[in-house]
Enzyme design. Structure first.
Site, PDB file in Angstrom:
ATOM      1  N   HIS A 183     145.680 -10.560 -15.286  1.00  0.00           N
ATOM      2  CA  HIS A 183     145.689 -10.515 -16.756  1.00  0.00           C
ATOM      3  C   HIS A 183     144.781 -11.580 -17.368  1.00  0.00           C
ATOM      4  O   HIS A 183     144.429 -11.504 -18.540  1.00  0.00           O
ATOM      5  CB  HIS A 183     147.120 -10.657 -17.302  1.00  0.00           C
ATOM      6  N   ASP A 189     149.296  -8.117 -10.334  1.00  0.00           N
ATOM      7  CA  ASP A 189     148.769  -9.100 -11.283  1.00  0.00           C
ATOM      8  C   ASP A 189     147.936 -10.170 -10.568  1.00  0.00           C
ATOM      9  O   ASP A 189     148.065 -11.368 -10.817  1.00  0.00           O
ATOM     10  CB  ASP A 189     149.894  -9.761 -12.077  1.00  0.00           C
ATOM     11  N   SER A 237     148.381 -19.770 -15.900  1.00  0.00           N
ATOM     12  CA  SER A 237     148.383 -18.547 -15.093  1.00  0.00           C
ATOM     13  C   SER A 237     147.226 -18.518 -14.110  1.00  0.00           C
ATOM     14  O   SER A 237     146.077 -18.798 -14.463  1.00  0.00           O
ATOM     15  CB  SER A 237     148.304 -17.316 -16.004  1.00  0.00           C
TER      16      SER A 237
END
Length: 491
Positions: free
Chosen positions: A217, A247, A330
């Site tokens: 993402h 992901d 992230s």
């Protein structure tokens, strides 16, 4: 008159006592008071008068009177010689002809000094004394000035005690500082620009060829990717491949020397309570280090996408940690005490919320509440290897369609599949294991599942070809089925 009748010569007169002048006065003799005769003495009045008369006659001069002191009035008349001071001048100075000078007050001789020998010494002593006094005055003045200056500085400048700089600034390798020092050279910050937005994320170096692992993402829809290393060097990167189901994504940089790949650990060895360190760029603050523990393992979470069709949903059998993770973290590494990667930081809370809201700049600035989730490194390693080789990742499957609207406990197999197809793929792994439409799968390898998401997460935690034991509830009865996982191409 005949010779026989010649009388004896008259006796010499008794010397008259004299008093000397007091010190400081001219040296002249004065008559001392003559005491009157007392009763019982041997003096004769006639003899005294006769003696007085004889003094008027011409006779040989009497010897110089010797000063005498009288005894105390109440004692016997007795004469004693008084001390005779040496001759002196009236001023007390020495007479060149008579000898040394005398102190006019004490009548004692003064110390004589040979000016030829003692003069220079006396002068040197006087000069030394003067110099000493001058130096003391100068030192006192300087000291006073410095004291005033120090007082003024003390009023304007305050300096508190502080520990000296440590000669050895090293830290234990398993400390947070030691782990950070080992891992930071291999952690990067990603700045991504898309058609309509931009985001910030983190990644870490996988190998010496320049491959970097991050979250999908973070780079999804990217048109331009810039990678910044801990040294501040920034280079452009290209997307190698990504997978929405896990992901995870891989990007690559070229022309960079001295790459520092991070060592990969084994997420199966992780236990609850193990210390961990997270590194990332929360809110674009590069090289940020936080620490915590493993709060839980095997925590099923989903992130992003549309749960209705499962097209863009990430299913993660995650490691939960209380190490602070914020937007921008992230894709960064979660490290153990050996500075080995055990997870890829991905989310800050479950329930379909993205780990960093699409990255900084997305408008969603959620912060850490102590619920961070990381993709286990074992899963990340397999997916990264596939992405580097083919640009795509494979997913393990059992060949059934799940009823995602089922509200009961467990994962229910649907009655029909997509587009009216059968819910159980003919010839697939599930059909070969004996799974039928309407079956409710309650356990995977003895571990309970409470919904369709959890079943997908448990399956994707394995590799295609792995065998699984499923517990199935059919018509009120539990059955145990053995299934070998198949493979499907990911997105």
């Amino acid at each position: 008159m005949s010779d026989s009748q010649q009388t004896d010569p008259a006796p010499a007169p008794v010397p008259v006592p004299r008093w000397w002048s007091r010190p400081g006065e001219p040296a002249e003799a004065r008559e001392a008071p003559v005491p009157s005769p007392r009763a019982g003495s041997d003096a004769d009045q006639d003899t005294g008068r006769e003696a007085a008369q004889d003094t008027d006659q011409d006779a040989a001069p009497a010897p110089a009177p010797v000063p005498r002191w009288w005894s105390r009035p109440d004692g016997p008349v007795e004469l004693r010689e008084a001390p005779v001071p040496p001759p002196r001048a009236a001023s007390g100075d020495a007479d060149p002809e008579t000898g040394p000078k005398y102190d006019p007050w004490t009548a004692g001789p003064l110390q004589t000094v040979d000016r030829g020998k003692a003069g220079p010494r006396r002068i040197r002593l006087r000069r030394s004394l003067a110099l000493g006094i001058g130096a003391a005055l100068l030192a006192g003045g300087v000291g006073g000035y410095l004291g005033v200056l120090a007082e003024r500085q003390a009023n304007t400048r305050l300096e508190l005690p502080q520990a000296a700089s440590a000669a050895d600034r090293g830290r234990a390798p398993d400390s947070v500082a030691g782990i950070a020092a080992t891992a930071l050279p291999g952690v990067v910050t990603l700045h991504v620009k898309g058609a309509q937005s931009s985001s910030t994320g983190t990644g870490f170096v996988l190998d010496g060829q320049g491959h970097i692992l991050t979250n999908n993402h973070v780079v999804n829809g990217a048109q331009n990717i810039t990678v910044t290393f801990s040294t501040g060097e920034s280079v452009a990167a290209e997307l190698v491949g990504g997978d929405t189901g896990y992901d995870l994504a891989v990007v690559k940089v070229t022309g960079v020397r001295g790459l520092r790949p991070l060592a990969l650990g084994n997420s199966e060895n992780v236990e609850v309570g193990d210390p961990v360190v997270a590194i990332g760029a929360p809110f674009d603050l590069s090289n940020t280090v936080t620490a915590g523990i493993i709060s839980a393992t095997g925590r099923p979470i989903t992130a992003g996408g549309d749960k209705g069709d499962g097209s863009d949903v990430s299913y993660v059998d995650a490691l939960q940690t209380d190490a602070p993770i914020n937007p921008g973290n992230s894709g960064g590494p979660l490290l153990d005490a050996k500075a080995q990667v055990i997870g890829i930081n991905s989310a800050i809370r479950g329930g379909g919320d993205d780990g960093d809201g699409g990255g900084e700049g997305s408008g969603q600035q959620r912060g850490s509440i102590g619920l961070g989730f990381a993709i286990p490194v074992n899963q990340g390693k397999r997916v990264a290897e596939e992405l580097i080789r083919t640009g795509r990742a494979t997913h393990p499957v059992i060949g059934v369609t799940l009823d995602m609207e089922y509200s009961g406990d467990g994962a229910r197999v649907g009655d029909k599949g997509e587009g009216g197809k059968p819910a159980v793929t003919a010839g697939g792994p599930g059909a070969r294991a004996g799974i039928k439409p309407g079956d409710v799968i309650t356990k995977v390898d003895g571990v309970r599942v409470h919904g369709g998401d959890e079943l997908v997460i448990k399956i994707r935690a394995h590799r295609p070809g792995d065998p699984l034991t499923l517990t199935v509830l059919r018509e009120g009865r539990e059955r145990t089925l053995e299934v070998v996982l198949g493979s499907a191409n990911g997105s």
